[in-house]
Motif scaffolding. Structure first.
Motif, PDB file in Angstrom:
ATOM      1  N   VAL A 214      81.964  82.353  66.293  1.00  0.00           N
ATOM      2  CA  VAL A 214      80.729  82.222  67.021  1.00  0.00           C
ATOM      3  C   VAL A 214      80.756  80.791  67.874  1.00  0.00           C
ATOM      4  O   VAL A 214      80.567  80.754  69.164  1.00  0.00           O
ATOM      5  CB  VAL A 214      79.576  82.683  66.365  1.00  0.00           C
ATOM      6  N   VAL A 215      80.934  79.978  66.808  1.00  0.00           N
ATOM      7  CA  VAL A 215      80.764  78.536  67.299  1.00  0.00           C
ATOM      8  C   VAL A 215      81.986  78.155  68.308  1.00  0.00           C
ATOM      9  O   VAL A 215      81.855  77.650  69.573  1.00  0.00           O
ATOM     10  CB  VAL A 215      81.045  77.491  66.230  1.00  0.00           C
ATOM     11  N   ALA A 216      83.119  78.989  68.189  1.00  0.00           N
ATOM     12  CA  ALA A 216      84.341  78.690  68.904  1.00  0.00           C
ATOM     13  C   ALA A 216      84.167  79.370  70.306  1.00  0.00           C
ATOM     14  O   ALA A 216      84.670  78.970  71.484  1.00  0.00           O
ATOM     15  CB  ALA A 216      85.593  79.235  68.251  1.00  0.00           C
ATOM     16  N   SER A 217      83.369  80.547  70.341  1.00  0.00           N
ATOM     17  CA  SER A 217      83.097  80.949  71.730  1.00  0.00           C
ATOM     18  C   SER A 217      82.078  80.520  72.499  1.00  0.00           C
ATOM     19  O   SER A 217      81.974  80.608  73.658  1.00  0.00           O
ATOM     20  CB  SER A 217      82.672  82.638  71.517  1.00  0.00           C
ATOM     21  N   GLY A 218      81.367  79.396  71.991  1.00  0.00           N
ATOM     22  CA  GLY A 218      80.299  78.879  72.733  1.00  0.00           C
ATOM     23  C   GLY A 218      79.053  79.906  72.856  1.00  0.00           C
ATOM     24  O   GLY A 218      78.161  79.419  73.772  1.00  0.00           O
ATOM     25  N   ARG A 219      78.920  80.879  72.181  1.00  0.00           N
ATOM     26  CA  ARG A 219      77.888  81.975  72.563  1.00  0.00           C
ATOM     27  C   ARG A 219      77.092  82.117  71.130  1.00  0.00           C
ATOM     28  O   ARG A 219      77.401  83.068  70.252  1.00  0.00           O
ATOM     29  CB  ARG A 219      78.281  83.160  72.869  1.00  0.00           C
ATOM     30  N   LEU A 220      76.311  80.973  70.819  1.00  0.00           N
ATOM     31  CA  LEU A 220      75.826  81.024  69.411  1.00  0.00           C
ATOM     32  C   LEU A 220      74.688  82.273  69.160  1.00  0.00           C
ATOM     33  O   LEU A 220      74.345  82.834  68.208  1.00  0.00           O
ATOM     34  CB  LEU A 220      74.912  79.766  69.227  1.00  0.00           C
ATOM     35  N   GLY A 221      74.100  82.895  70.447  1.00  0.00           N
ATOM     36  CA  GLY A 221      73.335  84.051  70.247  1.00  0.00           C
ATOM     37  C   GLY A 221      74.055  85.357  69.758  1.00  0.00           C
ATOM     38  O   GLY A 221      73.305  86.139  69.295  1.00  0.00           O
ATOM     39  N   LEU A 222      75.203  85.221  69.366  1.00  0.00           N
ATOM     40  CA  LEU A 222      76.100  86.383  69.041  1.00  0.00           C
ATOM     41  C   LEU A 222      75.919  86.435  67.486  1.00  0.00           C
ATOM     42  O   LEU A 222      76.218  87.360  66.762  1.00  0.00           O
ATOM     43  CB  LEU A 222      77.482  86.126  69.225  1.00  0.00           C
ATOM     44  N   LEU A 223      75.156  85.349  67.046  1.00  0.00           N
ATOM     45  CA  LEU A 223      74.979  85.286  65.380  1.00  0.00           C
ATOM     46  C   LEU A 223      73.937  86.850  65.115  1.00  0.00           C
ATOM     47  O   LEU A 223      74.036  87.092  64.066  1.00  0.00           O
ATOM     48  CB  LEU A 223      74.202  84.213  65.059  1.00  0.00           C
ATOM     49  N   ALA A 284      91.146  86.706  71.758  1.00  0.00           N
ATOM     50  CA  ALA A 284      90.981  86.838  70.469  1.00  0.00           C
ATOM     51  C   ALA A 284      91.927  85.642  69.598  1.00  0.00           C
ATOM     52  O   ALA A 284      91.389  85.185  68.891  1.00  0.00           O
ATOM     53  CB  ALA A 284      91.267  88.150  69.935  1.00  0.00           C
ATOM     54  N   VAL A 285      93.263  85.652  70.172  1.00  0.00           N
ATOM     55  CA  VAL A 285      93.990  84.667  69.858  1.00  0.00           C
ATOM     56  C   VAL A 285      93.475  83.285  69.801  1.00  0.00           C
ATOM     57  O   VAL A 285      93.427  82.452  69.044  1.00  0.00           O
ATOM     58  CB  VAL A 285      95.526  84.711  70.126  1.00  0.00           C
ATOM     59  N   ARG A 286      93.075  83.002  71.140  1.00  0.00           N
ATOM     60  CA  ARG A 286      92.342  81.692  71.318  1.00  0.00           C
ATOM     61  C   ARG A 286      90.910  81.363  70.539  1.00  0.00           C
ATOM     62  O   ARG A 286      91.044  80.186  69.927  1.00  0.00           O
ATOM     63  CB  ARG A 286      91.899  81.852  72.907  1.00  0.00           C
ATOM     64  N   ILE A 287      90.390  82.273  70.363  1.00  0.00           N
ATOM     65  CA  ILE A 287      88.974  82.170  69.356  1.00  0.00           C
ATOM     66  C   ILE A 287      89.716  81.981  67.913  1.00  0.00           C
ATOM     67  O   ILE A 287      89.206  81.058  67.231  1.00  0.00           O
ATOM     68  CB  ILE A 287      88.277  83.497  69.381  1.00  0.00           C
ATOM     69  N   ASN A 288      90.598  82.410  67.398  1.00  0.00           N
ATOM     70  CA  ASN A 288      91.212  82.519  66.138  1.00  0.00           C
ATOM     71  C   ASN A 288      91.587  80.699  66.181  1.00  0.00           C
ATOM     72  O   ASN A 288      91.449  80.362  64.965  1.00  0.00           O
ATOM     73  CB  ASN A 288      92.256  83.438  65.994  1.00  0.00           C
ATOM     74  N   ARG A 289      92.400  80.538  66.967  1.00  0.00           N
ATOM     75  CA  ARG A 289      92.987  79.269  66.972  1.00  0.00           C
ATOM     76  C   ARG A 289      91.890  77.964  66.767  1.00  0.00           C
ATOM     77  O   ARG A 289      92.014  76.915  66.116  1.00  0.00           O
ATOM     78  CB  ARG A 289      93.816  78.798  68.192  1.00  0.00           C
ATOM     79  N   ILE A 290      90.823  78.295  67.652  1.00  0.00           N
ATOM     80  CA  ILE A 290      89.802  77.200  67.724  1.00  0.00           C
ATOM     81  C   ILE A 290      88.878  77.223  66.289  1.00  0.00           C
ATOM     82  O   ILE A 290      88.789  76.300  65.776  1.00  0.00           O
ATOM     83  CB  ILE A 290      88.716  77.439  68.728  1.00  0.00           C
TER      84      ILE A 290
END
Length: 310
Positions: A214-223, A284-290
């Motif tokens: 979630v932090v990697a996506s920059g969308r903390l509301g997804l918590l 999804a791969v980009r999020i995984n890597r971050i």
């Protein structure tokens, strides 16, 4: 500082090399030991007790052997201890190999549905012979999310807790669960302790994985989304990273699947049913890597700070 150096060195080796097929891997050895014990113990009476004894004995044995080897090498030469730690970190991380396998699923699926089914069967436990193209993509992305926890975050978490012996012990826990931790007729008694130990070992890492994604996506509301759907899984842990990725991609995971010929009716994670694409996989791969980079940095900080605590 030495442990931090070994962490970065082992992680960089995984980034560059993944798991070379020609290189002997300790997890393969773990699997052979488990298979040997399962074939001899998983029969007759008291299967639950025998399964518990085998699981606990193997986990403790791996930790003690890892500790003894590392301790001996450090006594001989500190650089040998550092080399041991680096190699173990390299062996225990599986981020690069997992991403390669998931990308290969999407490439194979572009060629034909049958090739996609065969490729995804390499990384999932469910029956793949009847999966649709959408189900193949979904299975690959679910595995990408779940194994970010199992293959990256959890090993690093246990490295921070118990050093490289703790990391090795976790890999034995995870291998036990992947081989005997099923609710099928054959394994429901013998593998129940292996499954429960794995649940405990992954409880914090799975939720930490979801947070990092979630932090990697920059969308903390997804918590809030993760909190709502993370429990919609047969596993007490796997649903959380899957929910994080489902929220990030705006898609739906889960649903009924066949394992070893038996239908398991899993709840859905998310409520937006839509077709997944290669662009979703790349995101999804980009999020995984971050998320992986964030976890490596967090682990390095912990390893650096621990010697400085009073």
């Amino acid at each position: 500082m030495i442990k931090t150096f070994s962490l970065f060195a082992g992680w960089l080796l995984d980034l560059i090399c993944g798991d070379p097929r020609w290189l002997p891997h300790p997890v393969v050895g773990f699997g052979k030991i488990i298979a040997f014990g399962e074939h001899r113990l998983n029969k007759g009476m008291h299967r639950k007790v025998k399964g518990a004894m085998m699981a606990i004995a193997l986990i403790v044995m791996v930790f003690l052997v890892g500790w003894a080897i590392r301790h001996f090498l450090c006594l001989v030469n500190v650089w040998l201890g550092m080399a041991f730690d680096t190699i173990i970190v390299f062996y225990c991380l599986a981020g690069t190999t997992l991403i390669r396998e998931v990308r290969a699923v999407f490439v194979a699926l572009d060629r034909s549905l049958e090739e996609g089914r065969r490729q995804v069967a390499r990384i999932v436990g469910r029956d793949t012979s009847e999966l649709s193209a959408q189900e193949v993509r979904t299975a690959a992305l679910e595995t990408l999310a779940e194994n970010l926890s199992d293959g990256v975050v959890a090993p690093l978490f246990w490295l921070a807790i118990g050093g490289t012996p703790g990391m090795l012990a976790y890999k034995m826990v995870n291998t036990l669960d992947s081989m005997v931790g099923y609710r099928t007729e054959r394994y429901k008694d013998f593998g129940c302790w292996a499954a429960r130990i794995d649940d405990v070992a992954n409880y914090i890492p799975a939720r930490l994985t979801a947070l990092l994604m979630v932090v990697a996506s920059g969308r903390l509301g997804l918590l809030f989304f993760v909190t709502k759907y993370g429990r919609n899984h047969a596993s007490p842990n796997s649903g959380y990273p899957e929910a994080a990725l489902a929220g990030i991609l705006g898609c739906r995971f889960g649903g009924p699947h066949y394992y070893f010929g038996q239908l398991f009716d899993k709840p859905y994670i998310g409520d937006q049913e839509r077709q997944l694409s290669t662009a979703d996989m790349e995101k999804a791969v980009r999020i995984n890597r971050i998320a992986e980079v964030l976890m490596v940095a967090l682990t390095a900080l912990i390893l650096y700070l621990i010697p400085h605590f009073p």
